[in-house]
Design an enzyme around this catalytic site. Structure first.
Site, PDB file in Angstrom:
ATOM      1  N   GLU A 113       0.848  -1.190   0.000  1.00  0.00           N
ATOM      2  CA  GLU A 113       0.000   0.000   0.000  1.00  0.00           C
ATOM      3  C   GLU A 113       0.884   1.241   0.000  1.00  0.00           C
ATOM      4  O   GLU A 113       2.094   1.152   0.218  1.00  0.00           O
ATOM      5  CB  GLU A 113      -0.929  -0.002   1.218  1.00  0.00           C
ATOM      6  CG  GLU A 113      -1.983  -1.096   1.133  1.00  0.00           C
ATOM      7  CD  GLU A 113      -2.967  -1.122   2.289  1.00  0.00           C
ATOM      8  OE1 GLU A 113      -4.070  -1.609   2.091  1.00  0.00           O
ATOM      9  OE2 GLU A 113      -2.622  -0.668   3.392  1.00  0.00           O
ATOM     10  N   HIS A 237      -9.012   9.547   2.642  1.00  0.00           N
ATOM     11  CA  HIS A 237      -8.549   8.455   1.781  1.00  0.00           C
ATOM     12  C   HIS A 237      -8.700   8.920   0.339  1.00  0.00           C
ATOM     13  O   HIS A 237      -9.723   9.486  -0.023  1.00  0.00           O
ATOM     14  CB  HIS A 237      -9.398   7.198   2.028  1.00  0.00           C
ATOM     15  CG  HIS A 237      -8.765   5.954   1.481  1.00  0.00           C
ATOM     16  ND1 HIS A 237      -8.649   5.712   0.135  1.00  0.00           N
ATOM     17  CD2 HIS A 237      -8.211   4.883   2.103  1.00  0.00           C
ATOM     18  CE1 HIS A 237      -8.043   4.546  -0.048  1.00  0.00           C
ATOM     19  NE2 HIS A 237      -7.767   4.025   1.137  1.00  0.00           N
ATOM     20  N   ARG A 285      -0.864   8.874   1.679  1.00  0.00           N
ATOM     21  CA  ARG A 285      -2.240   9.264   1.398  1.00  0.00           C
ATOM     22  C   ARG A 285      -2.510  10.757   1.315  1.00  0.00           C
ATOM     23  O   ARG A 285      -3.320  11.200   0.514  1.00  0.00           O
ATOM     24  CB  ARG A 285      -3.105   8.764   2.554  1.00  0.00           C
ATOM     25  CG  ARG A 285      -3.725   7.510   2.218  1.00  0.00           C
ATOM     26  CD  ARG A 285      -4.521   7.014   3.356  1.00  0.00           C
ATOM     27  NE  ARG A 285      -4.500   5.582   3.149  1.00  0.00           N
ATOM     28  CZ  ARG A 285      -4.983   4.715   3.963  1.00  0.00           C
ATOM     29  NH1 ARG A 285      -5.532   5.105   5.077  1.00  0.00           N
ATOM     30  NH2 ARG A 285      -4.939   3.442   3.680  1.00  0.00           N
ATOM     31  N   HIS A 346     -11.512   9.543   6.169  1.00  0.00           N
ATOM     32  CA  HIS A 346     -11.306   8.102   6.351  1.00  0.00           C
ATOM     33  C   HIS A 346     -10.876   7.718   7.764  1.00  0.00           C
ATOM     34  O   HIS A 346     -11.289   6.687   8.275  1.00  0.00           O
ATOM     35  CB  HIS A 346     -10.226   7.653   5.364  1.00  0.00           C
ATOM     36  CG  HIS A 346      -9.929   6.188   5.396  1.00  0.00           C
ATOM     37  ND1 HIS A 346     -10.866   5.231   5.095  1.00  0.00           N
ATOM     38  CD2 HIS A 346      -8.777   5.515   5.680  1.00  0.00           C
ATOM     39  CE1 HIS A 346     -10.318   4.032   5.200  1.00  0.00           C
ATOM     40  NE2 HIS A 346      -9.054   4.175   5.563  1.00  0.00           N
ATOM     41  N   ARG A 381      -1.522   8.952   9.105  1.00  0.00           N
ATOM     42  CA  ARG A 381      -1.348   7.520   9.372  1.00  0.00           C
ATOM     43  C   ARG A 381      -0.875   6.773   8.132  1.00  0.00           C
ATOM     44  O   ARG A 381      -1.415   6.961   7.039  1.00  0.00           O
ATOM     45  CB  ARG A 381      -2.678   6.923   9.826  1.00  0.00           C
ATOM     46  CG  ARG A 381      -2.659   5.420   9.951  1.00  0.00           C
ATOM     47  CD  ARG A 381      -3.963   4.914  10.487  1.00  0.00           C
ATOM     48  NE  ARG A 381      -5.038   5.057   9.553  1.00  0.00           N
ATOM     49  CZ  ARG A 381      -5.452   4.103   8.718  1.00  0.00           C
ATOM     50  NH1 ARG A 381      -4.840   2.939   8.692  1.00  0.00           N
ATOM     51  NH2 ARG A 381      -6.456   4.316   7.911  1.00  0.00           N
TER      52      ARG A 381
HETATM   53  P1  FAD Z   1     -14.204   0.530  15.786  1.00  0.00           P
HETATM   54  O1  FAD Z   1     -13.923  -0.733  15.096  1.00  0.00           O
HETATM   55  O2  FAD Z   1     -14.724   1.664  14.964  1.00  0.00           O
HETATM   56  O3  FAD Z   1     -15.244   0.200  16.938  1.00  0.00           O
HETATM   57  C1  FAD Z   1     -15.830   1.209  17.707  1.00  0.00           C
HETATM   58  C2  FAD Z   1     -16.774   0.562  18.693  1.00  0.00           C
HETATM   59  O4  FAD Z   1     -17.205   1.538  19.629  1.00  0.00           O
HETATM   60  C3  FAD Z   1     -18.018  -0.007  18.051  1.00  0.00           C
HETATM   61  O5  FAD Z   1     -18.329  -1.227  18.671  1.00  0.00           O
HETATM   62  C4  FAD Z   1     -19.069   1.028  18.392  1.00  0.00           C
HETATM   63  O6  FAD Z   1     -20.379   0.475  18.486  1.00  0.00           O
HETATM   64  C5  FAD Z   1     -18.603   1.469  19.760  1.00  0.00           C
HETATM   65  N1  FAD Z   1     -19.097   2.791  20.157  1.00  0.00           N
HETATM   66  C6  FAD Z   1     -18.890   3.997  19.584  1.00  0.00           C
HETATM   67  N2  FAD Z   1     -19.550   4.961  20.256  1.00  0.00           N
HETATM   68  C7  FAD Z   1     -20.184   4.349  21.279  1.00  0.00           C
HETATM   69  C8  FAD Z   1     -21.048   4.779  22.303  1.00  0.00           C
HETATM   70  N3  FAD Z   1     -21.416   6.061  22.436  1.00  0.00           N
HETATM   71  N4  FAD Z   1     -21.535   3.867  23.167  1.00  0.00           N
HETATM   72  C9  FAD Z   1     -21.209   2.554  23.055  1.00  0.00           C
HETATM   73  N5  FAD Z   1     -20.388   2.087  22.113  1.00  0.00           N
HETATM   74  C10 FAD Z   1     -19.888   2.968  21.226  1.00  0.00           C
HETATM   75  N6  FAD Z   1      -7.191   0.127   9.038  1.00  0.00           N
HETATM   76  C11 FAD Z   1      -6.219  -0.758   8.768  1.00  0.00           C
HETATM   77  O7  FAD Z   1      -5.272  -0.901   9.544  1.00  0.00           O
HETATM   78  N7  FAD Z   1      -6.281  -1.518   7.634  1.00  0.00           N
HETATM   79  C12 FAD Z   1      -7.290  -1.413   6.732  1.00  0.00           C
HETATM   80  O8  FAD Z   1      -7.321  -2.127   5.743  1.00  0.00           O
HETATM   81  C13 FAD Z   1      -8.319  -0.464   6.993  1.00  0.00           C
HETATM   82  N8  FAD Z   1      -9.356  -0.317   6.122  1.00  0.00           N
HETATM   83  C14 FAD Z   1     -10.377   0.535   6.456  1.00  0.00           C
HETATM   84  C15 FAD Z   1     -11.482   0.622   5.602  1.00  0.00           C
HETATM   85  C16 FAD Z   1     -12.555   1.435   5.948  1.00  0.00           C
HETATM   86  C17 FAD Z   1     -13.745   1.533   5.030  1.00  0.00           C
HETATM   87  C18 FAD Z   1     -12.510   2.174   7.157  1.00  0.00           C
HETATM   88  C19 FAD Z   1     -13.665   3.063   7.549  1.00  0.00           C
HETATM   89  C20 FAD Z   1     -11.407   2.087   7.994  1.00  0.00           C
HETATM   90  C21 FAD Z   1     -10.341   1.273   7.655  1.00  0.00           C
HETATM   91  N9  FAD Z   1      -9.232   1.159   8.483  1.00  0.00           N
HETATM   92  C22 FAD Z   1      -8.240   0.271   8.186  1.00  0.00           C
HETATM   93  C23 FAD Z   1      -9.219   1.811   9.805  1.00  0.00           C
HETATM   94  C24 FAD Z   1      -9.602   0.782  10.865  1.00  0.00           C
HETATM   95  O9  FAD Z   1     -10.634  -0.035  10.370  1.00  0.00           O
HETATM   96  C25 FAD Z   1     -10.065   1.449  12.141  1.00  0.00           C
HETATM   97  O10 FAD Z   1      -9.179   2.451  12.525  1.00  0.00           O
HETATM   98  C26 FAD Z   1     -10.160   0.435  13.271  1.00  0.00           C
HETATM   99  O11 FAD Z   1     -10.958  -0.643  12.871  1.00  0.00           O
HETATM  100  C27 FAD Z   1     -10.732   1.090  14.516  1.00  0.00           C
HETATM  101  O12 FAD Z   1     -10.997   0.092  15.460  1.00  0.00           O
HETATM  102  P2  FAD Z   1     -11.519   0.501  16.898  1.00  0.00           P
HETATM  103  O13 FAD Z   1     -11.626  -0.760  17.662  1.00  0.00           O
HETATM  104  O14 FAD Z   1     -10.702   1.604  17.437  1.00  0.00           O
HETATM  105  O15 FAD Z   1     -12.976   1.114  16.612  1.00  0.00           O
HETATM  106  C1  SIN Z   2      -7.362   0.560   2.415  1.00  0.00           C
HETATM  107  O1  SIN Z   2      -7.590  -0.625   2.256  1.00  0.00           O
HETATM  108  O2  SIN Z   2      -7.047   1.349   1.524  1.00  0.00           O
HETATM  109  C2  SIN Z   2      -7.487   1.108   3.782  1.00  0.00           C
HETATM  110  C3  SIN Z   2      -6.277   0.794   4.519  1.00  0.00           C
HETATM  111  C4  SIN Z   2      -6.187   1.648   5.736  1.00  0.00           C
HETATM  112  O3  SIN Z   2      -7.023   2.509   5.949  1.00  0.00           O
HETATM  113  O4  SIN Z   2      -5.224   1.459   6.465  1.00  0.00           O
END
Ligand code: FAD
Ligand code: SIN
Length: 528
Positions: A113, A237, A285, A346, A381
């Site tokens: 990437e 993104h 990015r 993103h 990032r």
């Molecule tokens: P999340 O997975 O967002 O979980 C948040 C949790 O908090 C959820 O369960 C939600 O319900 C809960 N929550 C929020 N507010 C409240 C509230 N008020 N009360 C109770 N619960 C609450 N990163 C990578 O490293 N590789 C990738 O390939 C990648 N691809 C991505 C593709 C997309 C489309 C997106 C949007 C992001 C991507 N990212 C990627 C970023 C990555 O997915 C996220 O940064 C990561 O998953 C965040 O995880 P987290 O556990 O911090 O939060």
């Molecule tokens: C992607 O697959 O382009 C997202 C990867 C990331 O957000 O780290």
């Protein structure tokens, strides 16, 4: 009413929350609260994969250097080393949980990437997050020490201000949360709380993030007295699908990693050579997103093209089965023609300040994942470093809690949620109107290219809306939409205030009034 105290409360059921819960459950009873469904955070939507040094030709030093280059030097080196050196172990733990990473012979298949000098992204086709979320949830559901409570929207932290014998201290004892099925607000108390509530992407009109990414945890921690850092560093993104029906479908960076080219549809020419002649489509990015934004504005385009149709069709469908299928359902065949793409918000690089043990400023509150500012990402990032951050800090927070368990007292009696002065809302339209207004001015005034004047306009709108939203909040019974609106506005305020404080262009913060980069990188830290 206060529910029975758990040992540990975890807010969020994504990669960070469930990693922490699984480690803590070895010794303690853990309650996990989630807003909506258990898989509705960003984790399940991740496409590209997880960055880790697994190839013999690659080194931790390379990954550290790439992370710091992408982060424009604002990263904390200590954190970058801490996370990257723990990546191979994190991948091993996920394999033990049954995540079916793609392989190539006896090894894991590594894709590439933007910003990475080597192939180092482990993945499950182009739907890595879905597989990771499923494996973590399965393990948590099967664990006798873990209780999962979906459909609970946390409102605010319970602190010393809510003790029956008022202490007024900043010690966190849990949260007040709305049970969206019963409409009741309950106090969920615990010895320790871990915040893992994801980002604030929905502050922007166009975002790849799910509907619930409204910065709830960041806003809650700020209101309770925790510092937040680098909130101006909002990542856009480069390649979100441009489609009038489907507004937030990501086209993974791995498409460019595997040879996809960005083309100006008016001239029919590749344009990255004008912006980053060496790294082209695989520049970090922020650079690619600004280049696309510039082409769109200069040529008056709606989108640019991302084209991988020069590769054999079975190569494309083999690497990107989910995206290929989704696009086909919209009448786009990526094996024979280009994909229309635009940049979209993103990832939230800033957040609640934590140390290497996941500790926040508030006693009894730890945090991990996208809601935090750990020092890993700096001003931008590096792709696929964020899931990694969730695994490393979810685990680090759990380890610190386990090692210091005896220092956490049991929660004292807590006052119930007070609803004596509110009634049912009679004007839900106010919430909808304000949601849309915030997201629109954030997109227009606090986007990819900024000016002080636009930031000040946004700040002015925020001040006006603050009065309206606070009045509404004080008079009406809470709903998830209202809770989110309050947090969205709070997050927007933190982003704009941080952006106004940074008098330089660095990484994701690109401001025309201050085009140069200062010599010494400094975090933007807001203190409540
Ligand atoms: P999340 O997975 O967002 O979980 C948040 C949790 O908090 C959820 O369960 C939600 O319900 C809960 N929550 C929020 N507010 C409240 C509230 N008020 N009360 C109770 N619960 C609450 N990163 C990578 O490293 N590789 C990738 O390939 C990648 N691809 C991505 C593709 C997309 C489309 C997106 C949007 C992001 C991507 N990212 C990627 C970023 C990555 O997915 C996220 O940064 C990561 O998953 C965040 O995880 P987290 O556990 O911090 O939060
Ligand atoms: C992607 O697959 O382009 C997202 C990867 C990331 O957000 O780290």
């Amino acid at each position: 009413m206060a529910t029975r105290p758990y040992d540990v409360l975890v807010i969020g059921s994504g990669a960070a929350g469930l990693t922490a819960a699984l480690a803590l459950a070895q010794e303690h009873r853990v309650l996990v609260l989630a807003k909506g469904a258990l898989n509705s955070g960003s984790t399940a939507w991740a496409q590209g994969g997880i960055a880790a040094v697994l190839d013999a030709g690659d080194t931790f030093e390379n990954h550290i250097r790439d992370t710091m280059i992408a982060g424009a030097g604002l990263n904390r080196q200590e954190t970058v080393e801490f996370v990257i050196e723990r990546a191979p172990q994190a991948i091993e733990r996920l394999r033990e949980l049954g995540v079916p990473f793609n392989t190539e012979g006896p090894n894991l298949h590594l894709t590439r990437e933007g910003g990475h000098s080597h192939r180092r992204i482990v993945h499950v086709d182009d739907a890595t997050g879905w597989a990771v979320q499923a494996a973590l949830l399965k393990a948590a559901e099967e664990h006798p020490n873990i209780t999962l409570l979906p459909n609970h929207t946390c409102i605010d932290f319970i602190t010393g201000r809510h003790e029956v014998r008022y202490s007024g201290s900043g010690r966190v004892w849990g949260v007040y949360a709305l049970d969206t099925l019963t409409g009741r607000v309950e106090a969920h108390v615990a010895h320790v709380t871990v915040l893992a509530s994801g980002g604030a992407g929905r502050c922007y009109l166009f975002s790849t993030a799910p509907r619930g990414a409204t910065g709830d945890g960041i806003a809650m921690a700020w209101r309770a007295g925790a510092r937040v850092g680098n909130m101006e560093m909002m990542q856009f993104h480069p390649t979100c699908l441009y489609n009038l029906e489907v507004k937030n479908f990501l086209i993974t960076e791995a498409v460019r990693g595997e040879g996809g080219r960005l083309i100006n549809p008016r001239t029919g020419k590749r344009f990255m050579e004008f912006y980053d002649p060496e790294r082209l489509e695989l520049a970090p990015r922020d650079i690619v997103a600004r280049a696309i934004d510039s082409e769109i504005k200069r040529f008056g385009l709606d989108y640019v093209h991302l084209d991988i149709s020069h590769k054999p069709a079975d190569f494309v469908t083999g690497h990107f089965p989910t995206i290929h299928e989704k696009l086909l359902s919209l009448g786009i065949d990526m094996t024979t023609g280009p994909i229309p793409v635009v940049p979209a918000q993103h990832y939230t690089c800033g957040g609640v300040m934590i140390d290497l043990d996941g500790r926040t400023d508030l006693p009894g509150l730890y945090a991990a994942g996208e809601c935090t500012e750990s020092g890993l990402h700096g001003a931008n990032r590096l792709a696929s470093n964020s899931l990694l951050e969730c695994f490393v800090f979810g685990d680090a927070a759990a380890r610190h809690i386990l090692a210091n368990w005896d220092s956490f007292e049991a929660p004292p009696p807590i006052c119930p949620w007070d609803e004596s002065r509110v009634t049912d809302s009679d004007e839900e339209v106010v919430i909808k109107q304000n949601w849309t207004e915030i997201r629109r001015f954030m997109w227009n005034y606090v986007g990819i290219v900024r000016t002080t004047k636009r930031l000040e306009r946004a700040q002015h709108r925020i001040k006006l809306l603050n009065g309206e939203v606070n009045e509404y909040y004080a008079h009406f019974r809470v709903s998830t939409d209202l809770i989110e609106l309050r947090n969205l506005l709070q997050s927007a305020d933190l982003i704009v205030r941080s952006a106004l404080k940074r008098h330089e262009s660095r990484g994701l913060h690109y401001i025309l009034d201050y085009p140069d980069t200062n010599q010494s990188p400094t975090d933007t830290v807001l203190v409540p």
